[in-house]
Structures are given as structure tokens and as C-alpha cells.
Design a protein around this motif. Structure first.
Motif, PDB file in Angstrom:
ATOM      1  N   LEU A   1       0.869  -1.171   0.000  1.00  0.00           N
ATOM      2  CA  LEU A   1       0.000   0.000   0.000  1.00  0.00           C
ATOM      3  C   LEU A   1       0.907   1.223   0.000  1.00  0.00           C
ATOM      4  CD1 LEU A   1      -2.875   1.130   0.111  1.00  0.00           C
ATOM      5  CD2 LEU A   1      -2.772   0.939   2.614  1.00  0.00           C
ATOM      6  N   ARG A   2       1.041   1.818  -1.155  1.00  0.00           N
ATOM      7  CA  ARG A   2       2.012   2.884  -1.354  1.00  0.00           C
ATOM      8  C   ARG A   2       1.752   4.055  -0.423  1.00  0.00           C
ATOM      9  NH1 ARG A   2       4.355   2.549  -6.542  1.00  0.00           N
ATOM     10  NH2 ARG A   2       5.533   4.409  -5.961  1.00  0.00           N
ATOM     11  N   SER A   3       2.836   4.618   0.081  1.00  0.00           N
ATOM     12  CA  SER A   3       2.861   5.785   0.979  1.00  0.00           C
ATOM     13  C   SER A   3       2.273   5.492   2.350  1.00  0.00           C
ATOM     14  CB  SER A   3       2.141   6.990   0.347  1.00  0.00           C
ATOM     15  OG  SER A   3       0.735   6.862   0.427  1.00  0.00           O
ATOM     16  N   ARG A   4       1.960   4.230   2.635  1.00  0.00           N
ATOM     17  CA  ARG A   4       1.381   3.896   3.931  1.00  0.00           C
ATOM     18  C   ARG A   4       2.278   2.989   4.754  1.00  0.00           C
ATOM     19  NH1 ARG A   4      -4.084   4.283   4.511  1.00  0.00           N
ATOM     20  NH2 ARG A   4      -3.613   3.752   6.672  1.00  0.00           N
ATOM     21  N   GLY A   5       3.341   2.446   4.172  1.00  0.00           N
ATOM     22  CA  GLY A   5       4.254   1.599   4.935  1.00  0.00           C
ATOM     23  C   GLY A   5       3.642   0.285   5.356  1.00  0.00           C
ATOM     24  N   VAL A   6       2.848  -0.322   4.470  1.00  0.00           N
ATOM     25  CA  VAL A   6       2.186  -1.592   4.763  1.00  0.00           C
ATOM     26  C   VAL A   6       2.337  -2.513   3.557  1.00  0.00           C
ATOM     27  CG1 VAL A   6       0.019  -2.755   5.316  1.00  0.00           C
ATOM     28  CG2 VAL A   6       0.477  -0.487   6.253  1.00  0.00           C
ATOM     29  N   ILE A   7       2.659  -3.781   3.807  1.00  0.00           N
ATOM     30  CA  ILE A   7       2.649  -4.814   2.773  1.00  0.00           C
ATOM     31  C   ILE A   7       1.651  -5.893   3.178  1.00  0.00           C
ATOM     32  CG2 ILE A   7       3.969  -6.747   1.784  1.00  0.00           C
ATOM     33  CD1 ILE A   7       6.358  -4.908   1.584  1.00  0.00           C
ATOM     34  N   PHE A   8       0.744  -6.212   2.267  1.00  0.00           N
ATOM     35  CA  PHE A   8      -0.150  -7.362   2.429  1.00  0.00           C
ATOM     36  C   PHE A   8       0.621  -8.574   1.893  1.00  0.00           C
ATOM     37  CE2 PHE A   8      -2.743  -3.584   2.104  1.00  0.00           C
ATOM     38  CZ  PHE A   8      -3.641  -3.739   3.156  1.00  0.00           C
ATOM     39  N   SER A   9       1.033  -9.450   2.803  1.00  0.00           N
ATOM     40  CA  SER A   9       2.050 -10.457   2.470  1.00  0.00           C
ATOM     41  C   SER A   9       1.485 -11.824   2.121  1.00  0.00           C
ATOM     42  CB  SER A   9       3.050 -10.589   3.618  1.00  0.00           C
ATOM     43  OG  SER A   9       2.398 -10.909   4.830  1.00  0.00           O
ATOM     44  N   GLY A  10       0.151 -11.960   2.069  1.00  0.00           N
ATOM     45  CA  GLY A  10      -0.419 -13.242   1.659  1.00  0.00           C
ATOM     46  C   GLY A  10       0.111 -14.383   2.502  1.00  0.00           C
ATOM     47  N   ASP A  11       0.497 -15.466   1.837  1.00  0.00           N
ATOM     48  CA  ASP A  11       1.065 -16.625   2.521  1.00  0.00           C
ATOM     49  C   ASP A  11       2.590 -16.637   2.455  1.00  0.00           C
ATOM     50  OD1 ASP A  11      -1.474 -17.425   3.090  1.00  0.00           O
ATOM     51  OD2 ASP A  11      -1.401 -19.319   1.984  1.00  0.00           O
ATOM     52  N   HIS A  12       3.189 -15.584   1.893  1.00  0.00           N
ATOM     53  CA  HIS A  12       4.635 -15.599   1.728  1.00  0.00           C
ATOM     54  C   HIS A  12       5.367 -15.369   3.042  1.00  0.00           C
ATOM     55  CE1 HIS A  12       8.184 -15.698  -0.754  1.00  0.00           C
ATOM     56  NE2 HIS A  12       8.637 -14.617  -0.156  1.00  0.00           N
ATOM     57  N   VAL A  13       4.855 -14.471   3.867  1.00  0.00           N
ATOM     58  CA  VAL A  13       5.433 -14.199   5.181  1.00  0.00           C
ATOM     59  C   VAL A  13       4.277 -14.023   6.159  1.00  0.00           C
ATOM     60  CG1 VAL A  13       6.861 -12.679   6.584  1.00  0.00           C
ATOM     61  CG2 VAL A  13       7.446 -13.040   4.179  1.00  0.00           C
ATOM     62  N   MET A  14       4.304 -14.820   7.244  1.00  0.00           N
ATOM     63  CA  MET A  14       3.259 -14.760   8.256  1.00  0.00           C
ATOM     64  C   MET A  14       3.893 -14.730   9.633  1.00  0.00           C
ATOM     65  SD  MET A  14       0.586 -17.520   6.567  1.00  0.00           S
ATOM     66  CE  MET A  14       1.860 -18.777   6.354  1.00  0.00           C
ATOM     67  N   ALA A  15       3.110 -14.297  10.626  1.00  0.00           N
ATOM     68  CA  ALA A  15       3.620 -14.212  11.988  1.00  0.00           C
ATOM     69  C   ALA A  15       3.452 -15.516  12.758  1.00  0.00           C
ATOM     70  CB  ALA A  15       2.911 -13.078  12.739  1.00  0.00           C
ATOM     71  N   TRP A  16       2.476 -16.341  12.380  1.00  0.00           N
ATOM     72  CA  TRP A  16       2.121 -17.510  13.194  1.00  0.00           C
ATOM     73  C   TRP A  16       2.893 -18.764  12.818  1.00  0.00           C
ATOM     74  CZ3 TRP A  16      -0.478 -22.152  11.817  1.00  0.00           C
ATOM     75  CH2 TRP A  16      -0.812 -22.252  10.467  1.00  0.00           C
ATOM     76  N   SER A  17       3.545 -18.764  11.652  1.00  0.00           N
ATOM     77  CA  SER A  17       4.198 -19.973  11.146  1.00  0.00           C
ATOM     78  C   SER A  17       5.097 -19.624   9.977  1.00  0.00           C
ATOM     79  CB  SER A  17       3.140 -20.980  10.680  1.00  0.00           C
ATOM     80  OG  SER A  17       3.720 -22.083  10.018  1.00  0.00           O
ATOM     81  N   THR A  18       6.021 -20.522   9.678  1.00  0.00           N
ATOM     82  CA  THR A  18       6.710 -20.424   8.401  1.00  0.00           C
ATOM     83  C   THR A  18       5.756 -20.868   7.294  1.00  0.00           C
ATOM     84  OG1 THR A  18       7.626 -22.643   8.762  1.00  0.00           O
ATOM     85  CG2 THR A  18       9.017 -20.768   9.345  1.00  0.00           C
ATOM     86  N   THR A  19       6.180 -20.693   6.064  1.00  0.00           N
ATOM     87  CA  THR A  19       5.336 -20.933   4.898  1.00  0.00           C
ATOM     88  C   THR A  19       5.657 -22.287   4.284  1.00  0.00           C
ATOM     89  OG1 THR A  19       5.190 -18.585   4.427  1.00  0.00           O
ATOM     90  CG2 THR A  19       4.807 -20.069   2.581  1.00  0.00           C
ATOM     91  N   VAL A  20       4.621 -23.016   3.893  1.00  0.00           N
ATOM     92  CA  VAL A  20       4.863 -24.278   3.216  1.00  0.00           C
ATOM     93  C   VAL A  20       5.387 -24.003   1.807  1.00  0.00           C
ATOM     94  CG1 VAL A  20       2.561 -24.602   2.213  1.00  0.00           C
ATOM     95  CG2 VAL A  20       3.927 -26.585   2.833  1.00  0.00           C
ATOM     96  N   VAL A  21       6.413 -24.754   1.427  1.00  0.00           N
ATOM     97  CA  VAL A  21       6.952 -24.705   0.065  1.00  0.00           C
ATOM     98  C   VAL A  21       6.904 -26.142  -0.441  1.00  0.00           C
ATOM     99  CG1 VAL A  21       8.894 -24.085  -1.393  1.00  0.00           C
ATOM    100  CG2 VAL A  21       8.420 -22.745   0.670  1.00  0.00           C
ATOM    101  N   ALA A  22       5.862 -26.455  -1.211  1.00  0.00           N
ATOM    102  CA  ALA A  22       5.531 -27.835  -1.552  1.00  0.00           C
ATOM    103  C   ALA A  22       5.634 -28.045  -3.052  1.00  0.00           C
ATOM    104  CB  ALA A  22       4.120 -28.172  -1.079  1.00  0.00           C
ATOM    105  N   PRO A  23       6.682 -28.751  -3.531  1.00  0.00           N
ATOM    106  CA  PRO A  23       6.802 -29.012  -4.975  1.00  0.00           C
ATOM    107  C   PRO A  23       5.647 -29.866  -5.478  1.00  0.00           C
ATOM    108  CG  PRO A  23       8.846 -29.494  -3.797  1.00  0.00           C
ATOM    109  CD  PRO A  23       7.778 -29.301  -2.759  1.00  0.00           C
ATOM    110  N   PRO A  24       5.292 -29.743  -6.768  1.00  0.00           N
ATOM    111  CA  PRO A  24       5.873 -28.826  -7.753  1.00  0.00           C
ATOM    112  C   PRO A  24       5.283 -27.428  -7.717  1.00  0.00           C
ATOM    113  CG  PRO A  24       4.251 -30.206  -8.809  1.00  0.00           C
ATOM    114  CD  PRO A  24       4.328 -30.678  -7.385  1.00  0.00           C
ATOM    115  N   GLU A  25       4.235 -27.230  -6.917  1.00  0.00           N
ATOM    116  CA  GLU A  25       3.638 -25.905  -6.784  1.00  0.00           C
ATOM    117  C   GLU A  25       4.628 -24.921  -6.155  1.00  0.00           C
ATOM    118  OE1 GLU A  25       1.041 -24.539  -7.796  1.00  0.00           O
ATOM    119  OE2 GLU A  25       0.231 -23.073  -6.386  1.00  0.00           O
ATOM    120  N   GLY A  26       5.359 -25.385  -5.158  1.00  0.00           N
ATOM    121  CA  GLY A  26       6.320 -24.542  -4.470  1.00  0.00           C
ATOM    122  C   GLY A  26       7.735 -24.773  -4.962  1.00  0.00           C
TER     123      GLY A  26
END
Length: 310
Positions: free
Chosen positions: A171-196
Motif C-alpha cells: 500500500l504505497r505511501s502507507r508503509g504496509v505490505i499485504f504479504s499473503g502466505d509468503h510471510v506470516m507471523a504464526w508460522s513459516t510458509t509451506v513450500v511444496a513441490p511442484p507448486e512450491g
């Protein structure tokens, strides 16, 4: 995600204040609604965000749940929803899109999948039942593309790794990124081949580090403050995990299943497949850099061998 007991070296934020179907203000002009789809991979549920004051953008419409779509419309309070942004096409993020578009006439915005050549994803353990392979947005976004509303501008950041079509949105000029499933506070992210893809995932973390934004609003769980520190920690964690996997293979552990049994001890059975796929992603990354070889096609019990140490 990849939440297992061996992630104890990372500090996760497991607390989250919310009520299903109740909008909660995150910042001025940003409201979150949590979908009622909790689970081992979704935590409390999928987060939907409404951005703007006069005309609105929605980020991740969530699952195909009419109650959740109704909650979005109620939170909008009659203000027009002009755009619906999709971080990636895993079903818990995108399946509510048809209902929301039908109710609002909004245009969908995302990276899209129809142009991606990933037929093997459809038969993967992380495949068809979790993914909408045919998503084709009204507005296809690439890295750096921006969409403007009356009082907001969202910039797409292509962050493949968890999914090949994954986008974060700044969100430009607001200092916020909506990070989806790429970076979360509660857990690391699953990287599951071949999708990941682990190489893509780690490279995408580096892309986020290049942006001096320290507040992330993720697709699951609570807000992530001091986000740059967390991104660095996740990078270190993945590098440490990869070295542990390589060490196990060099010591004579000769398969993904064997590595999982050594490194992911006492893993929750609900996360056992995620653990195998995570190790597979690391083995593929090690092989691409010449550290291991394996019998093709790579499976959980294929023989994996370390190359000569350099």
C-alpha cells in the motif's frame, strides 16, 4: 505453512484478536475480516482485507462461503468495491471471488495461472483440490504494476515460492505490505513441490528485504510488526534447515523419508505431508546447486546422494 516442533528456534505469534464475520480495523482505511475456515494450514482462517475510505479494494476474497461474502459486503456499508486483489490461487484465498464479483461488479486483479505451464501441479499432493488452476484475472499484474483507487495505490510484488503466481501488495505511501502466505507471523510458509519452489521462495524473501517496510498484514494470523527482522530470520532458518538436510544426507540418510524421520521428529500427523514436501523442496534446491544427486523422478523414497564436498 511448515509449522513443526523443530521450528522452535523461531518465535511465532500465535495470539490473534478477532471474531468471525466481524470487521476489525487494522489501520485507518484498512479493515480485516477473518473467514471461518480454520485448520492446520489456515490457522484461525483466511484474512480478507478491505482497503480505502470512499471506494474500496478487497484483498483475498477468501473461501466460497456466502456468510463471509455477506460480511465483506456489510463491512463495505454501501461503498463501492471496485477491485478484488488475489495474492495467489489457493482455494482458501480465491474461491469466494465469483460470489463477490457477482455482488459488486468489481474487477479481479492478480498474477493469473492460465499462462503458467504447470501440468504436474494437478496431480501433486499439493495440487488440484487446493488450487484453482484456471484463474484468469480481469487485470493481470506483473511485478511493479500499480492499481489506483480514490485514496489508495496498491503495487504488486511478485513473490513466487509458496505458489508460482504469488503476489504481495504494498500500500504505497502507507508503509504496509499485504504479504499473503509468503510471510506470516504464526508460522513459516509451506513450500511444496511442484507448486512450491525453494529457490524462488528464498529469492522472494530477498526481494521483500529490499523494501524498507516493517508492517505486514498476512493472509493468515495477526499483523507482523518488525517484519524486516522476521524476513531475515526466515531466511536464516531456511538456510539452517538446508544445511541440516545436507548434513543428514552426507551422513548416510539416503531418502526424503529418512531425512524427515531424523529432522522432523514427533511431527503432527496433519503436517507430515507438508514436512516431506518441504524436505523435497530443499533437496531440489540442493541438487540445482550441485550438492546432491537423486534418482529421477524424485519421490519420498528415491535414493538421494551427496556429491563430493567442496
Amino acid at each position: 505453512m511448515d509449522a513443526t516442533p523443530t521450528d522452535a528456534e523461531l518465535v511465532f505469534k500465535k495470539t490473534m484478536t478477532f471474531e468471525y464475520a466481524r470487521p476489525m480495523g487494522m489501520l485507518p482505511g484498512i479493515v480485516r475480516i477473518v473467514a471461518d475456515n480454520p485448520g492446520p494450514f489456515t490457522f484461525k482462517g483466511t484474512n480478507t482485507y478491505l482497503v480505502g475510505s470512499t471506494e474500496l479494494a478487497v484483498i483475498d476474497p477468501g473461501p466460497d462461503d456466502p456468510r463471509h461474502v455477506d460480511a465483506i459486503l456489510e463491512a463495505a456499508g454501501g461503498r463501492p468495491i471496485t477491485h478484488v486483489f488475489v495474492t495467489h490461487t489457493h482455494r482458501d484465498h480465491v474461491d469466494g471471488l465469483p460470489r463477490l464479483k457477482a455482488a459488486t461488479g468489481a474487477r479481479s486483479c492478480g498474477h493469473g495461472r492460465a499462462h503458467l505451464d504447470l501440468p504436474s501441479v494437478l496431480t501433486s499432493p499439493s495440487g488440484r483440490e487446493f488450487i484453482d488452476p484456471d484463474f484468469c484475472p480481469d487485470i493481470q499484474l506483473g511485478h511493479g504494476d500499480c492499481i489506483e483507487g480514490a485514496d489508495w495505490t496498491l503495487e504488486a510484488i511478485h513473490t513466487p515460492g509458496h505458489a508460482p503466481d504469488h503476489l504481495c501488495f504494498e500500500l504505497r505511501s502507507r508503509g504496509v505490505i499485504f504479504s499473503g502466505d509468503h510471510v506470516m507471523a504464526w508460522s513459516t510458509t509451506v513450500v511444496a513441490p511442484p507448486e512450491g519452489n525453494m529457490h524462488d521462495y528464498m529469492a522472494s524473501l530477498e526481494v521483500l528485504l529490499a523494501r524498507p517496510v516493517d508492517l505486514y498484514l498476512p493472509g493468515h494470523g495477526g499483523r507482523l510488526e518488525c517484519a524486516q527482522r522476521s524476513v531475515r530470520a526466515y531466511l536464516v532458518h531456511r538456510r539452517w534447515r538446508e544445511q541440516a538436510i545436507l548434513g543428514a544426507i552426507r551422513s548416510g540418510v539416503s531418502s526424503i523419508s529418512g531425512v524427515v524421520g531424523l529432522i522432523y521428529r514427533n511431527v503432527d500427523p496433519k503436517l507430515a505431508m507438508a514436512a516431506r514436501l518441504s524436505v523435497q523442496a530443499h533437496v531440489e534446491h540442493l541438487a540445482a546447486r550441485g550438492h546432491v544427486t537423486f534418482e529421477a523422478p524424485l519421490g519420498f523414497d528415491s535414493v538421494v546422494t551427496a556429491t563430493a564436498a567442496v
